[in-house]
Design an enzyme around this catalytic site. Structure first.
Site, short mmCIF file in Angstrom:
data_model
loop_
_atom_site.label_atom_id
_atom_site.label_comp_id
_atom_site.label_asym_id
_atom_site.label_seq_id
_atom_site.Cartn_x
_atom_site.Cartn_y
_atom_site.Cartn_z
N ILE A 9 0.85 -1.20 0.00
CA ILE A 9 0.00 0.00 0.00
C ILE A 9 0.88 1.24 0.00
O ILE A 9 1.81 1.35 0.82
CB ILE A 9 -0.92 0.02 1.25
N THR A 35 3.90 1.31 3.04
CA THR A 35 4.95 2.21 2.56
C THR A 35 4.53 3.67 2.74
O THR A 35 3.34 3.99 2.79
CB THR A 35 5.26 1.97 1.06
N LYS A 41 6.41 8.76 9.42
CA LYS A 41 5.02 9.26 9.53
C LYS A 41 3.99 8.14 9.64
O LYS A 41 2.80 8.40 9.81
CB LYS A 41 4.70 10.16 8.34
N ASP A 58 8.55 6.65 -2.29
CA ASP A 58 8.06 7.90 -2.87
C ASP A 58 7.68 7.57 -4.30
O ASP A 58 8.53 7.20 -5.12
CB ASP A 58 9.19 8.96 -2.83
N ASN A 86 -2.61 4.28 -3.29
CA ASN A 86 -3.39 5.16 -2.43
C ASN A 86 -2.77 6.56 -2.32
O ASN A 86 -3.50 7.53 -2.16
CB ASN A 86 -3.48 4.52 -1.03
N TYR A 152 -6.67 19.21 -9.07
CA TYR A 152 -6.78 17.92 -8.37
C TYR A 152 -7.75 17.00 -9.13
O TYR A 152 -7.46 15.82 -9.36
CB TYR A 152 -7.26 18.16 -6.94
N LYS A 156 -7.07 13.30 -10.83
CA LYS A 156 -7.80 12.10 -10.42
C LYS A 156 -8.60 11.51 -11.59
O LYS A 156 -8.78 10.29 -11.67
CB LYS A 156 -8.72 12.43 -9.23
N VAL A 185 -13.64 11.23 3.20
CA VAL A 185 -13.12 10.34 4.24
C VAL A 185 -12.35 11.23 5.22
O VAL A 185 -11.59 12.11 4.80
CB VAL A 185 -12.19 9.25 3.64
N THR A 187 -9.55 12.26 7.10
CA THR A 187 -8.10 11.99 7.13
C THR A 187 -7.35 13.31 7.34
O THR A 187 -7.96 14.32 7.64
CB THR A 187 -7.63 11.39 5.78
N1 LIG Z 1 -9.84 11.99 2.28
C1 LIG Z 1 -10.72 12.13 1.32
O1 LIG Z 1 -11.83 12.68 1.53
C2 LIG Z 1 -10.43 11.59 -0.06
C3 LIG Z 1 -11.45 11.64 -1.02
C4 LIG Z 1 -11.20 11.15 -2.29
C5 LIG Z 1 -9.98 10.58 -2.59
N2 LIG Z 1 -9.01 10.55 -1.64
C6 LIG Z 1 -7.72 9.95 -2.03
O2 LIG Z 1 -7.33 9.04 -1.03
C7 LIG Z 1 -5.91 8.89 -1.04
C8 LIG Z 1 -5.39 8.97 0.38
O3 LIG Z 1 -5.62 10.27 0.90
P1 LIG Z 1 -5.95 10.57 2.42
O4 LIG Z 1 -7.29 11.20 2.47
O5 LIG Z 1 -5.67 9.39 3.26
O6 LIG Z 1 -4.92 11.77 2.72
P2 LIG Z 1 -3.58 11.79 3.58
O7 LIG Z 1 -3.88 11.41 4.97
O8 LIG Z 1 -3.00 13.14 3.30
O9 LIG Z 1 -2.70 10.64 2.91
C9 LIG Z 1 -2.06 10.80 1.67
C10 LIG Z 1 -0.85 9.92 1.68
O10 LIG Z 1 -0.20 10.01 0.40
C11 LIG Z 1 1.18 10.24 0.67
N3 LIG Z 1 1.90 10.83 -0.44
C12 LIG Z 1 1.78 12.04 -0.99
N4 LIG Z 1 2.68 12.18 -1.98
C13 LIG Z 1 3.39 11.03 -2.04
C14 LIG Z 1 4.45 10.55 -2.84
N5 LIG Z 1 5.02 11.31 -3.77
N6 LIG Z 1 4.90 9.28 -2.63
C15 LIG Z 1 4.35 8.50 -1.67
N7 LIG Z 1 3.38 8.91 -0.87
C16 LIG Z 1 2.89 10.16 -1.05
C17 LIG Z 1 1.17 11.14 1.90
O11 LIG Z 1 2.46 11.22 2.47
P3 LIG Z 1 2.85 12.45 3.44
O12 LIG Z 1 2.17 12.16 4.76
O13 LIG Z 1 4.33 12.37 3.50
O14 LIG Z 1 2.32 13.70 2.80
C18 LIG Z 1 0.18 10.35 2.73
O15 LIG Z 1 0.80 9.23 3.27
C19 LIG Z 1 -5.39 10.01 -1.95
O16 LIG Z 1 -5.06 9.47 -3.21
C20 LIG Z 1 -6.58 10.94 -2.10
O17 LIG Z 1 -6.56 11.63 -3.33
C21 LIG Z 1 -9.19 11.04 -0.39
#
Ligand SMILES: NC(=O)c1ccc[n+]([C@@H]2O[C@H](COP(=O)([O-])OP(=O)(O)OC[C@H]3O[C@@H](n4cnc5c(N)ncnc54)[C@H](OP(=O)(O)O)[C@@H]3O)[C@@H](O)[C@H]2O)c1
Length: 282
Positions: A9, A35, A41, A58, A86, A152, A156, A185, A187
């Protein structure tokens, strides 16, 4: 390595969807390669959880992806049952104010990162087929485009189209592809988005409402708990679902809206849903 099924993941920082998915897969008996670009973190308990291997990854770095592939190959002998793409970054900005360099970074993480990671792990997935799965965490942002989310949403949408093409292409190889169209979600995503600063001469300014919300550390929408979302996604993945699935707060509503409602209604709701992050400045 015990003969358990394996999942890798991306983006498993604490408090996010990736970390919740790691726990959900681990509970279902998987060996999890959790990962993150900064492994510090990840939730501290991952250091002690059985069947969780932490790896740096990364998705925008070829060297980092290659190192993760090598580590998984070494541990499993060359197979991977499930890859979850993810990792992702947000970018909230008026379309005209988007910084092209930042927009490229967003595409690097949200689209090219998925492409490169999937390509690199594909031989391991095919070696684990039939039954291997790619899970791509897409977004409702690609289905109902709200103001300030153009870059964004575009990243996506690109990712989801790639995901769906991949689904058709990998079917003959026994690899299933799931495009999870995620609604809200709860987060760190809002907190991790860069501060809302606009260039000189922008048509917009950050609204007072948004400034107060950010100062109070509040999210725009309270989403579904990440653990609940993760359980649903893991059930979908292990339950044989393929193609698009709508999960998270408001996701089914967005499906209905984008599939069945006239553009006029979609526009009205899109503007209401985004709220007043910015207002007219000129
Ligand atoms: N939360 C929502 O409402 C929502 C809705 C629709 C889709 N999503 C999608 O769900 C996924 C997870 O997001 P989340 O809501 O869980 O947000 P989050 O808590 O900010 O998690 C995002 C993760 O992606 C990592 N990341 C960013 N750039 C990266 C890179 N270059 N290489 C590896 N890891 C990287 C971040 O690392 P760092 O901590 O180092 O920044 C973090 O671990 C994303 O793809 C997001 O677009 C989320």
């Amino acid at each position: 390595m015990p003969p358990k099924k394996t999942v890798l993941i991306t983006g498993c920082s604490a408090g996010g969807i990736g970390a919740a998915l790691a726990v959900a897969f681990q509970k279902r008996g998987f060996h999890v390669f959790a990962t993150a670009r900064d492994p510090a973190k990840m939730p501290p308990e991952f250091a002690h959880l059985p069947d969780v291997t932490r790896l740096p990854l990364d998705v925008t770095s070829r060297a980092s992806i290659d190192a993760a592939v090598a580590a998984v190959r070494k541990a499993t002998g060359g197979t991977l049952d499930i890859l979850v793409n993810n990792a992702g970054v947000p970018y909230v900005v008026p379309a005209l104010d988007a910084d092209v360099r930042v927009a490229r970074d967003v595409f690097d993480a949200n689209f090219f990162g998925v492409l490169e990671t999937t390509k690199a792990f594909a031989p391991l997935l095919v070696a684990a087929a039939p039954g291997a799965i790619v899970v791509n965490i897409c977004s409702t942002a690609a289905h109902i485009t709200t103001p300030w989310m153009g870059v964004y949403a575009a990243s996506k949408a690109a990712m989801e189209q790639y995901s769906e093409a991949l689904r058709l292409e990998l079917r003959p190889y026994g690899v299933r592809v799931l495009s999870v169209v995620a609604g809200a979600v709860a987060t760190n995503m809002t907190a991790s988005s860069p501060p809302l600063t606009l260039p000189e001469g922008s048509f917009f300014r950050v609204s007072e409402e948004e400034t107060k919300r950010r100062e109070a550390g509040e999210s725009f929408i309270k989403g579904m708990p990440a653990e609940v979302f993760a359980e649903k996604v893991v059930s979908d993945a292990l339950g044989g679902v393929t193609g698009r699935v709508y999960r998270g707060l408001g996701a089914t509503f967005v499906w209905f809206l984008s599939s069945w409602c006239p553009r006029l209604v979609q526009d009205k709701l899109a503007v209401t849903m985004r709220g007043g992050a910015f207002e007219r400045a000129l």
